[in-house]
Write a protein that holds these residues in place. Structure first.
Motif, short mmCIF file in Angstrom:
data_model
loop_
_atom_site.label_atom_id
_atom_site.label_comp_id
_atom_site.label_asym_id
_atom_site.label_seq_id
_atom_site.Cartn_x
_atom_site.Cartn_y
_atom_site.Cartn_z
N ARG A 98 0.85 -1.18 0.00
CA ARG A 98 0.00 0.00 0.00
C ARG A 98 0.88 1.22 0.00
O ARG A 98 1.73 1.38 0.87
CB ARG A 98 -0.89 -0.03 1.25
N SER A 99 0.69 2.08 -0.98
CA SER A 99 1.52 3.27 -1.04
C SER A 99 0.64 4.45 -1.43
O SER A 99 -0.29 4.31 -2.23
CB SER A 99 2.63 3.09 -2.08
N GLU A 100 0.94 5.61 -0.86
CA GLU A 100 0.13 6.79 -1.21
C GLU A 100 0.47 7.30 -2.60
O GLU A 100 -0.17 8.20 -3.11
CB GLU A 100 0.30 7.90 -0.17
N VAL A 101 1.52 6.72 -3.22
CA VAL A 101 1.87 7.12 -4.59
C VAL A 101 1.83 5.90 -5.53
O VAL A 101 2.60 5.80 -6.46
CB VAL A 101 3.26 7.78 -4.65
N GLY A 102 0.88 4.99 -5.25
CA GLY A 102 0.81 3.73 -6.00
C GLY A 102 0.75 3.91 -7.50
O GLY A 102 1.37 3.16 -8.25
N VAL A 103 -0.02 4.91 -7.96
CA VAL A 103 -0.18 5.11 -9.41
C VAL A 103 1.17 5.45 -10.05
O VAL A 103 1.54 4.92 -11.10
CB VAL A 103 -1.21 6.22 -9.68
N VAL A 104 1.93 6.33 -9.37
CA VAL A 104 3.24 6.71 -9.91
C VAL A 104 4.21 5.54 -9.81
O VAL A 104 5.06 5.35 -10.68
CB VAL A 104 3.80 7.94 -9.15
N TRP A 105 4.07 4.76 -8.75
CA TRP A 105 4.91 3.57 -8.58
C TRP A 105 4.75 2.63 -9.77
O TRP A 105 5.73 2.14 -10.34
CB TRP A 105 4.51 2.85 -7.28
N PHE A 106 3.49 2.37 -10.15
CA PHE A 106 3.21 1.51 -11.30
C PHE A 106 3.89 2.07 -12.55
O PHE A 106 4.54 1.36 -13.31
CB PHE A 106 1.69 1.42 -11.51
N ASN A 107 3.75 3.38 -12.72
CA ASN A 107 4.33 4.04 -13.88
C ASN A 107 5.86 3.91 -13.90
O ASN A 107 6.48 3.62 -14.93
CB ASN A 107 3.92 5.52 -13.86
N ALA A 108 6.47 4.06 -12.72
CA ALA A 108 7.93 3.99 -12.63
C ALA A 108 8.41 2.57 -12.96
O ALA A 108 9.40 2.38 -13.67
CB ALA A 108 8.40 4.40 -11.24
N ALA A 109 7.67 1.57 -12.44
CA ALA A 109 8.03 0.18 -12.74
C ALA A 109 7.97 -0.06 -14.23
O ALA A 109 8.80 -0.75 -14.82
CB ALA A 109 7.11 -0.78 -11.99
N GLU A 110 6.96 0.56 -14.86
CA GLU A 110 6.77 0.36 -16.29
C GLU A 110 7.90 1.02 -17.09
O GLU A 110 8.35 0.46 -18.11
CB GLU A 110 5.39 0.90 -16.67
#
Lengths: 307, 186
Positions: A98-110
């Motif tokens: 759970r992260s408050e920046v989950g959307v950006v996390w997904f983007n960074a992984a991509e």
């Protein structure tokens, strides 16, 4: 807001992702047989497993002067980043991370795929592979910005970068209903980032297999698994972003999430056997001239509604 | 635990940065630099700025991927495929690097850092957004437009083909004549 990592989840997640990825591969094998006009006996679904076993035992082909370190690193990064991306996807209600920046996390992984695919193409020291790697970078330049704006649009609608909150914000109305353009753009980007179906030119047969050209044995297996895993992770992410997450009557939320994920995944796999491959240079213009303005207008509409 | 991780990522960051100059291939140098940046991003996450850390991963990966293409394209030896040294002007570079390191390191050690007052806000990303965009919204918008204008001008200056090449001297063609046709069919 509780940030945190569910430890048992972190252990189970790679295997779960592997299972969903294998399902996608099985479906693709079945659809491929059907598309070729062959009969589709039940054992077709085991084809990916047989192929995996074959790749595990088969001897690796060598190329002259490969950069083995970068080659393996690139191939391995695919699955690792897919797991990292899937970690923020709420399976039902709770994600593994759970992260408050989950959307950006997904983007960074991509975005790590930019590096992974280019290295996979570069490492083998082969022309076909290198062409594939460069093609993927060109493709990434096309899909990345529309993808980012699609993610931002969903986050904007929820007023949060936390994927759980994005899913929760769709209690009354799924985002797909009032952000259809963002949903379509996200799915296009999902296909493009997994260099799948219409966007498989980085691994195109016109370049002797592109990034996959010189991969053999377990190296090839690792890259193919990573590719299916990314397809699965992107399908899984589209559910909390646009399809209401685990919301649904009667069944538990994780089952709803799984059902929606598999439906999206099936659609992504089906596209491969229905649509022709789009050349990267053509997709470049389509992305910048059609997708980008469309998603900017979509983001504008969503911002106005939110305000 | 966090201290151990911070030290570990710090070592990775420095070691990868050293590797940039030790390796003999452009591709390895580029991606060693990326590893160094990723370790710095991990440090940012450990410091509690998840947003800045994740954003660093995102920006640096794309940047290094694109930079690698250009570095290899402009290498003196064919496509950067031959082994080559990553250091030039050794003495000058070394003295500048050591000088910079000493100045920055001395600064970090000698500056009287203020002690913390108050608590970090509950939603760090939101607070960061407000502090960047709240009072400075006008400046941000101006910078954004200026950057966009710069990029467009740079592309215009770099390209050798303008609309007269594409549409003819009198702009008489309906469809442009391009060496590579786009996907929209204009």
């Amino acid at each position: 807001m509780t940030d945190g990592l569910a430890l048992w989840g972190a252990v189970v997640l790679p295997f779960g992702l592997l299972l969903v990825a294998t399902t996608a591969a099985s479906l693709s094998a079945a659809l491929g047989s059907a598309a070729a006009g062959r009969a589709v006996p039940v054992r077709t679904v085991l084809q990916p497993v047989q192929e995996a076993a074959r790749l595990l035992v088969v001897r690796r082909r060598r190329t002259q002067h490969p950069d083995a370190l970068l080659w393996r690193l690139g191939g391995g990064t695919l699955f690792v980043t897919a797991v990292l991306a899937a970690a923020v996807v709420p399976i039902g209600d709770a994600p593994v991370l759970r992260s408050e920046v989950g959307v950006v996390w997904f983007n960074a992984a991509e975005t790590l795929l930019w590096a992974a695919l280019w290295l996979t193409g570069w490492g083998g020291n082969s022309v076909a592979g290198l062409i594939g790697g460069y093609r993927f970078l060109a493709q990434a330049l096309a899909y990345e910005l529309p993808m980012m704006l699609a993610l931002i649009t969903a986050a904007l609608g929820a007023g949060s970068l936390d994927v759980v909150q994005v899913a929760a914000a769709q209690e009354d109305l799924w985002f797909v209903v009032w952000m259809p353009v963002a949903f379509v753009v996200f799915l296009v980007a999902a296909l493009a980032l997994s260099f799948w179906g219409p966007f498989s030119q980085p691994a195109g047969s016109d370049a002797a297999g592109g990034v996959l050209a010189e991969l053999s044995g377990v190296d090839r297996l690792v890259v193919l698994v990573g590719r299916y895993a990314w397809l699965a992770a992107a399908a899984g992410m589209s559910v909390p972003l646009f399809l209401g997450g685990g919301a649904g009557p009667l069944l538990p939320s994780w089952l709803w999430w799984l059902a929606k994920t598999l439906a999206v995944l099936a659609a992504l796999v089906w596209v491969r056997w229905r649509w022709p491959v789009v050349r990267v240079d053509r997709f470049e213009e389509i992305a910048w001239v059609v997708l980008l303005p469309a998603i900017v207008v979509q983001a504008l509409v969503v911002s106005l509604v939110v305000i | 635990m966090e201290l151990v991780l911070a030290v570990a990522f710090g070592i990775v960051a420095v070691a990868a940065a050293v590797a940039v100059f030790v390796v003999d291939s452009m591709a390895r140098a580029t991606y060693a630099l990326l590893v160094s940046f990723l370790a710095v991003a991990a440090e940012l996450v450990l410091l509690g700025s998840a947003y800045l850390g994740v954003l660093t991963v995102l920006m640096m990966t794309v940047e290094m991927a694109v930079m690698g293409v250009f570095m290899i394209m402009y290498m003196m030896n064919p496509a950067g495929l031959m082994p080559m040294s990553m250091v030039h002007n050794k003495r000058g570079a070394l003295s500048i690097a050591i000088g910079t390191f000493v100045v920055l390191g001395a600064g970090a050690l000698l500056v009287p850092w203020p002690s913390r007052t108050g608590e970090p806000p509950a939603e760090l990303t939101r607070a960061l957004g407000f502090s960047l965009m709240g009072e400075h919204m006008l400046a941000m918008i101006v910078i954004g437009v200026a950057l966009l204008a710069t990029m467009i001008s740079a592309v215009l200056l770099a390209t050798d083909r303008g609309r007269y090449d594409r549409y003819g001297d009198e702009l008489e063609r309906d469809t442009p004549r391009d060496p590579v046709a786009g996907g929209v069919g204009r």
